[in-house]
Enzyme design. Structure first.
Site, mmCIF file in Angstrom:
data_model
loop_
_atom_site.group_PDB
_atom_site.id
_atom_site.type_symbol
_atom_site.label_atom_id
_atom_site.label_comp_id
_atom_site.label_asym_id
_atom_site.label_seq_id
_atom_site.Cartn_x
_atom_site.Cartn_y
_atom_site.Cartn_z
ATOM 1 N N GLU A 1 16.402 -14.973 0.698
ATOM 2 C CA GLU A 1 15.941 -14.472 1.987
ATOM 3 C C GLU A 1 14.600 -15.130 2.324
ATOM 4 O O GLU A 1 13.869 -14.669 3.190
ATOM 5 C CB GLU A 1 15.838 -12.939 1.992
ATOM 6 C CG GLU A 1 15.012 -12.351 0.879
ATOM 7 C CD GLU A 1 15.055 -10.836 0.832
ATOM 8 O OE1 GLU A 1 14.570 -10.220 1.786
ATOM 9 O OE2 GLU A 1 15.552 -10.292 -0.160
ATOM 10 N N CYS B 1 18.087 -8.502 -0.950
ATOM 11 C CA CYS B 1 18.104 -8.701 -2.411
ATOM 12 C C CYS B 1 19.510 -8.659 -2.991
ATOM 13 O O CYS B 1 19.688 -8.766 -4.204
ATOM 14 C CB CYS B 1 17.228 -7.664 -3.088
ATOM 15 S SG CYS B 1 15.574 -7.618 -2.398
ATOM 16 N N HIS C 1 18.049 -3.660 -9.976
ATOM 17 C CA HIS C 1 17.168 -4.419 -9.089
ATOM 18 C C HIS C 1 15.790 -3.769 -9.189
ATOM 19 O O HIS C 1 15.662 -2.544 -9.046
ATOM 20 C CB HIS C 1 17.680 -4.353 -7.646
ATOM 21 C CG HIS C 1 16.666 -4.821 -6.645
ATOM 22 N ND1 HIS C 1 16.127 -6.088 -6.698
ATOM 23 C CD2 HIS C 1 16.057 -4.194 -5.604
ATOM 24 C CE1 HIS C 1 15.248 -6.230 -5.714
ATOM 25 N NE2 HIS C 1 15.181 -5.093 -5.036
HETATM 26 N N1 CAA Z 1 -2.518 6.942 -11.369
HETATM 27 C C1 CAA Z 1 -1.178 6.956 -11.611
HETATM 28 N N2 CAA Z 1 -0.240 6.992 -10.622
HETATM 29 C C2 CAA Z 1 -0.680 6.982 -9.344
HETATM 30 C C3 CAA Z 1 -2.056 6.976 -9.022
HETATM 31 C C4 CAA Z 1 -2.990 6.954 -10.107
HETATM 32 N N3 CAA Z 1 -4.311 6.930 -9.891
HETATM 33 N N4 CAA Z 1 -2.188 6.971 -7.685
HETATM 34 C C5 CAA Z 1 -0.923 6.994 -7.170
HETATM 35 N N5 CAA Z 1 -0.024 7.003 -8.173
HETATM 36 C C6 CAA Z 1 1.438 7.000 -8.073
HETATM 37 C C7 CAA Z 1 1.976 7.890 -6.972
HETATM 38 O O1 CAA Z 1 2.072 9.241 -7.397
HETATM 39 C C8 CAA Z 1 3.326 7.241 -6.730
HETATM 40 O O2 CAA Z 1 4.227 7.626 -7.725
HETATM 41 P P1 CAA Z 1 5.675 8.228 -7.288
HETATM 42 O O3 CAA Z 1 6.264 7.224 -6.327
HETATM 43 O O4 CAA Z 1 6.413 8.303 -8.582
HETATM 44 O O5 CAA Z 1 5.421 9.513 -6.642
HETATM 45 C C9 CAA Z 1 3.058 5.744 -6.957
HETATM 46 O O6 CAA Z 1 1.817 5.688 -7.694
HETATM 47 C C10 CAA Z 1 2.877 4.965 -5.679
HETATM 48 O O7 CAA Z 1 1.986 5.635 -4.878
HETATM 49 P P2 CAA Z 1 2.226 5.722 -3.298
HETATM 50 O O8 CAA Z 1 3.616 6.139 -3.019
HETATM 51 O O9 CAA Z 1 1.114 6.509 -2.701
HETATM 52 O O10 CAA Z 1 2.050 4.178 -2.964
HETATM 53 P P3 CAA Z 1 2.019 3.463 -1.567
HETATM 54 O O11 CAA Z 1 2.346 4.368 -0.453
HETATM 55 O O12 CAA Z 1 0.708 2.740 -1.507
HETATM 56 O O13 CAA Z 1 3.172 2.341 -1.677
HETATM 57 C C11 CAA Z 1 5.324 1.446 -2.118
HETATM 58 C C12 CAA Z 1 4.144 2.217 -2.684
HETATM 59 C C13 CAA Z 1 6.020 2.267 -1.045
HETATM 60 C C14 CAA Z 1 6.318 1.132 -3.245
HETATM 61 C C15 CAA Z 1 4.808 0.115 -1.508
HETATM 62 O O14 CAA Z 1 4.286 -0.668 -2.533
HETATM 63 C C16 CAA Z 1 5.867 -0.674 -0.755
HETATM 64 O O15 CAA Z 1 6.112 -0.428 0.427
HETATM 65 N N6 CAA Z 1 6.544 -1.660 -1.426
HETATM 66 C C17 CAA Z 1 7.571 -2.463 -0.810
HETATM 67 C C18 CAA Z 1 8.871 -1.720 -0.590
HETATM 68 C C19 CAA Z 1 9.695 -1.541 -1.829
HETATM 69 O O16 CAA Z 1 9.503 -2.166 -2.847
HETATM 70 N N7 CAA Z 1 10.701 -0.640 -1.745
HETATM 71 C C20 CAA Z 1 11.600 -0.395 -2.849
HETATM 72 C C21 CAA Z 1 12.999 -0.067 -2.387
HETATM 73 S S1 CAA Z 1 13.614 -1.336 -1.273
HETATM 74 C C22 CAA Z 1 14.237 -2.575 -2.310
HETATM 75 O O17 CAA Z 1 14.420 -2.349 -3.467
HETATM 76 C C23 CAA Z 1 14.505 -3.915 -1.727
HETATM 77 C C24 CAA Z 1 13.340 -4.806 -1.971
HETATM 78 O O18 CAA Z 1 13.309 -5.528 -2.939
HETATM 79 C C25 CAA Z 1 12.239 -4.774 -1.014
#
Ligand code: CAA
Length: 379
Positions: free
Chosen positions: A82, A114, A232
């Site tokens: 992609e 993916c 994945h």
């Molecule tokens: N210590 C330990 N853990 C902590 C922490 C700390 N100090 N602070 C936060 N965390 C944890 C949170 O509790 C959370 O855990 P859970 O999800 O288990 O509840 C984790 O860290 C992440 O925190 P947030 O959800 O607040 O993080 P965020 O909002 O900043 O973003 C994300 C996380 C959504 C994955 C972001 O990185 C993102 O958008 N990534 C891209 C999208 C993605 O990868 N999606 C996956 C499914 S789609 C797919 O698989 C296809 C693909 O390849 C894209």
């Protein structure tokens, strides 16, 4: 006759960033990145690498070891990406040229986020079933780009997985047991005018989990039929989030330990989109101790969204089908400071101008050398 994966290899660029350093610069608790998301190091792509050159480097680890007869039996290149470099011409036909494969070959580029690599792999299994004396080169190559200072930045990464599909394969045979699902959803996408992805992060994780849960129920096999599961891994904790839905108190610890092995390489590389699930498979093949005839399940997910769950049966001499030295590749990367990573990230702004690449950050065999008259020149 059996059909399956005869060979596998992996390539990622030689520069990377430490995500603890990124967390500090972004003012985030490093535990969020390393524990909450489960990523430790992220590959960075120098300007001299793209999805095609990374694919060539991965495939060459396999092909450089093969004789003429083996090379001539390769009847197709299925290039899944992609992060393609052209809206018309397929990266596969360029790969044929770089890899010096025969001309009487079918070359095609595949895209469904993916999931594209999995479509290539399953199509190759079907093709070789009908043509047992032929082989197919499947390459899944991507650059995961969300943008500096975005929530997705910590889940970037890049790399390519190459696999050869053949009859009587060395690594594993396909069990022809796929279940799959597609639905038009906007969880993650990249419009044609954008070089970074758009994503609804929370929703994308929910879709991933729902697709796994639904396909797992449809698949309807006891988890202990499998010695391991390759997920994945857009970030390593995503595998746990999906699998936890089907675990219980009795088997949770055992399966979390198995997942740790599958996640080892992805934690050190980041997301490579369509190759990611096969990097998890490689991690299992290299780091778990697998018995002959044991089954490994594979859950492939591509946003947008499409998923497939299937399994492969491991062969006794499976280690002979692994090419390249992934541990060495990962351990010998140069860690960049965050300012250097940012400037490399921003330098990927190809706009049609002629440009000569430097290879300050790259010693790979195949590189993008130049853009001239709107054409990419590799060597
Ligand atoms: N210590 C330990 N853990 C902590 C922490 C700390 N100090 N602070 C936060 N965390 C944890 C949170 O509790 C959370 O855990 P859970 O999800 O288990 O509840 C984790 O860290 C992440 O925190 P947030 O959800 O607040 O993080 P965020 O909002 O900043 O973003 C994300 C996380 C959504 C994955 C972001 O990185 C993102 O958008 N990534 C891209 C999208 C993605 O990868 N999606 C996956 C499914 S789609 C797919 O698989 C296809 C693909 O390849 C894209």
């Amino acid at each position: 006759m059996t059909v399956g994966i005869d060979a596998i290899s992996f390539f990622t660029p030689e520069v990377a960033i430490d995500l603890v350093e990124l967390a500090k610069v972004r003012g985030v608790d490093p535990d969020k990145y390393t524990i909450g998301i489960g990523q430790v190091i992220q590959s960075v792509v120098p300007k001299s690498q793209d999805s095609v050159s990374m694919a060539a480097n991965a495939a060459n680890f396999i092909l450089a070891n093969k004789d003429e007869e083996y090379l001539n039996s390769i009847d197709g290149i299925y290039f899944a990406s992609e992060s393609g470099i052209d809206n018309s011409k397929s990266g596969a036909v360029i790969l044929k040229q770089i890899l010096n494969l025969k001309s009487n070959i079918r070359t095609i580029e595949l895209k469904q986020a993916c999931y594209g690599g999995t479509f290539g792999l399953i199509s190759a299994f079907n093709y070789v079933t009908l043509n047992p004396d032929k082989k197919i080169l499947v390459v899944a190559s991507d650059i995961a780009r969300y943008g500096l200072k975005t929530a997705g930045e910590v889940t970037q990464g890049a790399g390519a997985i190459a696999m050869i599909v053949s009859s009587n394969p060395t690594i594993a045979e396909y069990n022809f047991d796929s279940v799959y699902k597609s639905e038009d959803l906007m969880d993650f996408w990249r419009p044609i005018y954008s070089d970074t992805a758009f994503v609804d992060g929370k929703y994308s994780q929910d879709v991933y989990k729902e697709f796994f849960s639904e396909l797992w129920n449809k698949y309807n096999k006891p988890i202990d039929d499998f010695t391991s599961i390759a997920f994945h891994l857009p970030f390593s904790k995503m595998g746990n989030k999906a699998l936890d839905q089907v675990l219980n108190d009795d088997n949770k610890d055992k399966w979390h330990q198995k997942l740790e092995i599958a996640k080892m390489y992805s934690k050190q590389v980041g997301n490579l989109y369509t190759g990611s699930v096969y990097l998890a498979l490689l991690s299992i093949l290299e780091n778990a101790s697998l018995q002959a005839n044991s089954n490994v399940a594979i859950f492939s997910f591509g946003s947008g969204a499409e998923a497939e769950l299937f399994s492969i049966k491991i062969k006794a001499d499976y280690k002979n089908g692994i090419f390249g030295d992934t541990k060495n590749l990962l351990n010998n990367r140069r860690l960049l400071d965050i300012a250097t990573y940012e400037s490399i990230f921003l330098s990927h702004n190809f706009n049609g101008s002629n440009e000569l690449m430097t290879n300050e950050f790259d010693h790979a065999k195949f590189q993008l050398r130049e853009i001239k008259d709107n054409q990419r020149i590799y060597s």
